[in-house]
Design a protein around this motif. Structure first.
Motif, short mmCIF file in Angstrom:
data_model
loop_
_atom_site.label_atom_id
_atom_site.label_comp_id
_atom_site.label_asym_id
_atom_site.label_seq_id
_atom_site.Cartn_x
_atom_site.Cartn_y
_atom_site.Cartn_z
N ASP A 1 0.78 -1.12 -0.01
CA ASP A 1 0.00 -0.19 -0.15
C ASP A 1 0.76 1.42 -0.16
N VAL A 2 0.39 2.40 -0.81
CA VAL A 2 1.23 3.36 -0.82
C VAL A 2 0.41 4.44 0.09
N HIS A 3 1.53 5.16 0.78
CA HIS A 3 0.99 6.54 1.53
C HIS A 3 1.68 7.62 1.48
N PRO A 4 1.24 8.78 2.05
CA PRO A 4 1.75 10.01 1.60
C PRO A 4 3.30 10.15 2.48
N ASP A 5 3.36 9.18 3.71
CA ASP A 5 4.68 9.06 4.43
C ASP A 5 4.67 7.99 5.07
N THR A 6 5.55 7.50 5.89
CA THR A 6 5.60 6.36 6.56
C THR A 6 4.71 6.27 7.72
N TYR A 7 4.11 7.40 8.20
CA TYR A 7 3.39 7.34 9.50
C TYR A 7 1.79 7.53 8.94
N TRP A 8 1.45 7.76 7.68
CA TRP A 8 0.30 7.82 7.44
C TRP A 8 -0.41 6.28 6.86
N SER A 9 -0.43 5.59 7.88
CA SER A 9 -0.84 4.14 7.53
C SER A 9 -2.36 4.12 7.31
N ASP A 10 -3.04 4.99 8.10
CA ASP A 10 -4.57 5.09 7.86
C ASP A 10 -5.14 5.62 6.50
N TYR A 11 -4.18 6.15 5.73
CA TYR A 11 -4.69 6.61 4.29
C TYR A 11 -3.73 5.84 3.28
N THR A 12 -4.56 5.46 2.45
CA THR A 12 -3.64 4.76 1.42
C THR A 12 -4.17 5.25 0.05
N VAL A 13 -3.22 5.63 -0.78
CA VAL A 13 -3.47 5.89 -2.07
C VAL A 13 -3.84 5.00 -3.09
N GLY A 14 -3.46 3.68 -3.04
CA GLY A 14 -3.59 2.64 -3.53
C GLY A 14 -2.58 1.47 -3.36
N SER A 15 -2.82 0.43 -4.25
CA SER A 15 -1.66 -0.62 -3.75
C SER A 15 -0.86 -0.99 -5.20
N VAL A 16 0.53 -1.12 -4.80
CA VAL A 16 1.37 -1.49 -6.03
C VAL A 16 1.00 -2.95 -6.56
N LYS A 17 0.32 -3.83 -5.81
CA LYS A 17 -0.30 -5.07 -6.25
C LYS A 17 -1.44 -4.90 -7.62
N ASP A 18 -1.91 -3.75 -7.53
CA ASP A 18 -3.03 -3.65 -8.37
C ASP A 18 -2.53 -2.45 -9.66
N VAL A 19 -1.78 -1.39 -9.23
CA VAL A 19 -1.37 -0.32 -10.17
C VAL A 19 -0.02 0.09 -9.47
N PRO A 20 0.74 0.46 -10.59
CA PRO A 20 2.29 0.72 -10.42
C PRO A 20 2.24 1.90 -9.78
N PHE A 21 3.42 2.03 -8.81
CA PHE A 21 3.25 3.16 -7.94
C PHE A 21 3.46 4.22 -8.90
N SER A 22 4.43 4.37 -9.82
CA SER A 22 4.50 5.47 -10.74
C SER A 22 3.06 6.20 -11.22
N GLN A 23 2.11 5.28 -11.42
CA GLN A 23 0.89 6.01 -11.72
C GLN A 23 0.14 6.26 -10.49
N GLY B 1 -0.98 10.24 -10.20
CA GLY B 1 -2.58 10.14 -10.31
C GLY B 1 -3.55 11.37 -9.88
N SER B 2 -4.61 11.35 -9.51
CA SER B 2 -5.46 12.28 -9.15
C SER B 2 -5.90 12.10 -7.74
N ASP B 3 -5.16 11.51 -6.92
CA ASP B 3 -5.65 11.17 -5.41
C ASP B 3 -5.82 12.86 -4.76
N ARG B 4 -7.05 12.74 -4.23
CA ARG B 4 -7.39 14.15 -3.53
C ARG B 4 -6.46 14.32 -2.41
N MET B 5 -5.84 13.51 -1.49
CA MET B 5 -5.30 13.95 -0.43
C MET B 5 -3.94 14.47 -0.91
N LEU B 6 -3.18 13.53 -1.87
CA LEU B 6 -2.08 14.15 -2.43
C LEU B 6 -2.20 15.43 -2.97
N ALA B 7 -3.31 15.72 -3.84
CA ALA B 7 -3.43 16.98 -4.33
C ALA B 7 -3.45 17.91 -3.39
#
Length: 407
Positions: free
Chosen positions: A296-318, A322-328
């Motif tokens: 699972d991808v997070h904004p930093d190592t401590y944001w375990s409760d917020y996941t942008v997505g999983s690299v098992k499903d989508v490459p990290f680069s994408q 992408g258009s994640d609202r929290m990252l934006a």
């Protein structure tokens, strides 16, 4: 991460100010938690690791695919972490390939396994840096780390790295129970020829959230920063070199800037502030990213409760581009900060500090960071310090101080 020694040098040997980093999807430093397994039981562990196999971790094949994707992004740095990364069976295979793909490769470890053949393998990989966590001297560290002898083993790891010419640093998470040992740790760095010292402020995540009552009082944080600033000043003025950095409290940069304001000319201070504003403070979701043990991808190592997505499903680069609202929102400048952080005259320097602490305490990631230790007048906000959000500091059950000691 606030590079205190680097910015201290700007006061005595100024360099051109680089362009301020963009607010878009810049190439981040990626901290990759390769495994949750660990031989220690640290009280402030943000991954709540243990010495067992955890289901769902990335397979060797999945990890290699992730690594190739990261390599294609041209990352500035990759930090291999855990748990204890040396307990992952394919760690050296991944590290060998990573060495070919990224400019800067670091290993984040508790150091207890860096001995003998393992130390040889760490050297063979050619890591640019090995960061070893330690939380006090002797039994203090052992209590924090949950294992007798952990201090001596970590110190052996430091020495094995130095013997092999590996750049090594000590990472220290400061709490109410170990702050008084900071002078001894700085002396340890000098005695052992350690290259870098990283002071981490406690973040309310994992067991660090459970133990938030141990977060140092603001006055003790200030005392620690005074000590580090004095040591950094000595280091750039002919003393024993030591690269000092701090993490997880970007108010450190503001505290340092105000220190400079009292001692240097207006032109020197303006130059320093320009560098600090170009850095921009907190990097969560901008210049820092995390892939956890489950992929699972997070904004930093401590944001375990917020996941942008999983690299098992989508490459990290994408996911990262992408258009994640929290990252934006994290990438906005200024961020939609509230309270003291929103009104702060130095938010261009600090970036709003560590958002996960605000989230853990108030449920709102844009509320003020309770770990900011500067007073209202110091940061140019109205009201009094009594108006601020605070964390109740308590010692809880006392312990034998015979135990306690850094991506």
């Amino acid at each position: 991460m606030f590079r205190l020694s680097q910015y201290m040098r700007e006061l005595v040997d100024p360099t051109p100010v680089r362009s301020r980093r963009g607010t878009g999807a810049v190439k981040p430093v990626v901290i990759w938690n390769l495994t949750r397994r660990c031989n220690l039981k640290c009280r402030h562990c943000y991954t709540v690791s243990a010495d067992v196999d955890f289901p769902g971790e990335l397979s060797p094949e999945q990890a290699r695919d992730v690594l190739e994707d990261l390599g294609g992004m041209g990352l500035p740095a990759l930090i291999l972490s855990g748990g204890e990364p040396l307990l992952r069976g394919d760690l050296f295979d991944l590290a060998k390939r990573a060495r070919q793909l990224v400019r800067y490769l670091a290993l984040s470890t508790n150091g207890t396994r860096i001995v003998g053949a393992t130390a040889d393998k760490v050297a063979e990989i050619g890591f640019d840096y090995v960061g070893i966590s330690i939380d006090g001297i002797g039994k203090t560290n052992d209590w924090f780390r949950g294992q007798d002898g952990a201090f001596d083993q970590a110190l052996t790891g430091v020495r094995e790295c130095k013997k092999r010419g590996i750049k090594v640093g000590l990472r220290f998470t400061i709490t109410e129970d170990n702050a008084e040992q900071l002078p001894q740790l700085l002396q340890l760095c000098e005695d052992e020829g350690v290259d870098k010292f990283y002071l981490s402020h406690l973040v309310y995540a994992g067991r660090g959230d459970k133990n938030r009552g141990e977060d140092t009082a603001h006055k003790r944080t200030r005392a620690a920063m005074d000590m580090l600033i004095d040591r950094a000043w000595n280091g750039v003025n002919g003393g024993v070199p030591l690269d000092i950095v701090t993490g997880n409290n970007d108010a450190d940069a503001v505290y340092f800037l105000r220190w400079a304001e009292e001692r240097f000319s207006a032109d020197q201070v303006a130059h320093l502030r320009s560098h600090l504003e170009a850095w921009g403070g907190n990097s969560s979701g901008v210049g820092v990213a995390n892939i956890d043990t489950q992929g699972d991808v997070h904004p930093d190592t401590y944001w375990s409760d917020y996941t942008v997505g999983s690299v098992k499903d989508v490459p990290f680069s994408q996911l990262w581009q992408g258009s994640d609202r929290m990252l934006a929102t994290l990438r906005q400048r200024p961020r939609p900060l509230k309270g003291r952080c929103g009104a702060c005259a130095y938010k261009d320097v600090c970036g709003g500090n560590t958002r996960i602490r605000a989230l853990q305490l108030t449920g709102d990631p844009w509320a003020e960071d309770p770990a900011c230790y500067l007073g209202a007048k110091e940061i140019g906000v109205a009201g009094t310090d009594a108006d601020r959000v605070t964390v109740t500091t308590f010692r809880g059950k006392s312990h034998d101080p015979a135990h306690d000691f850094s991506q």
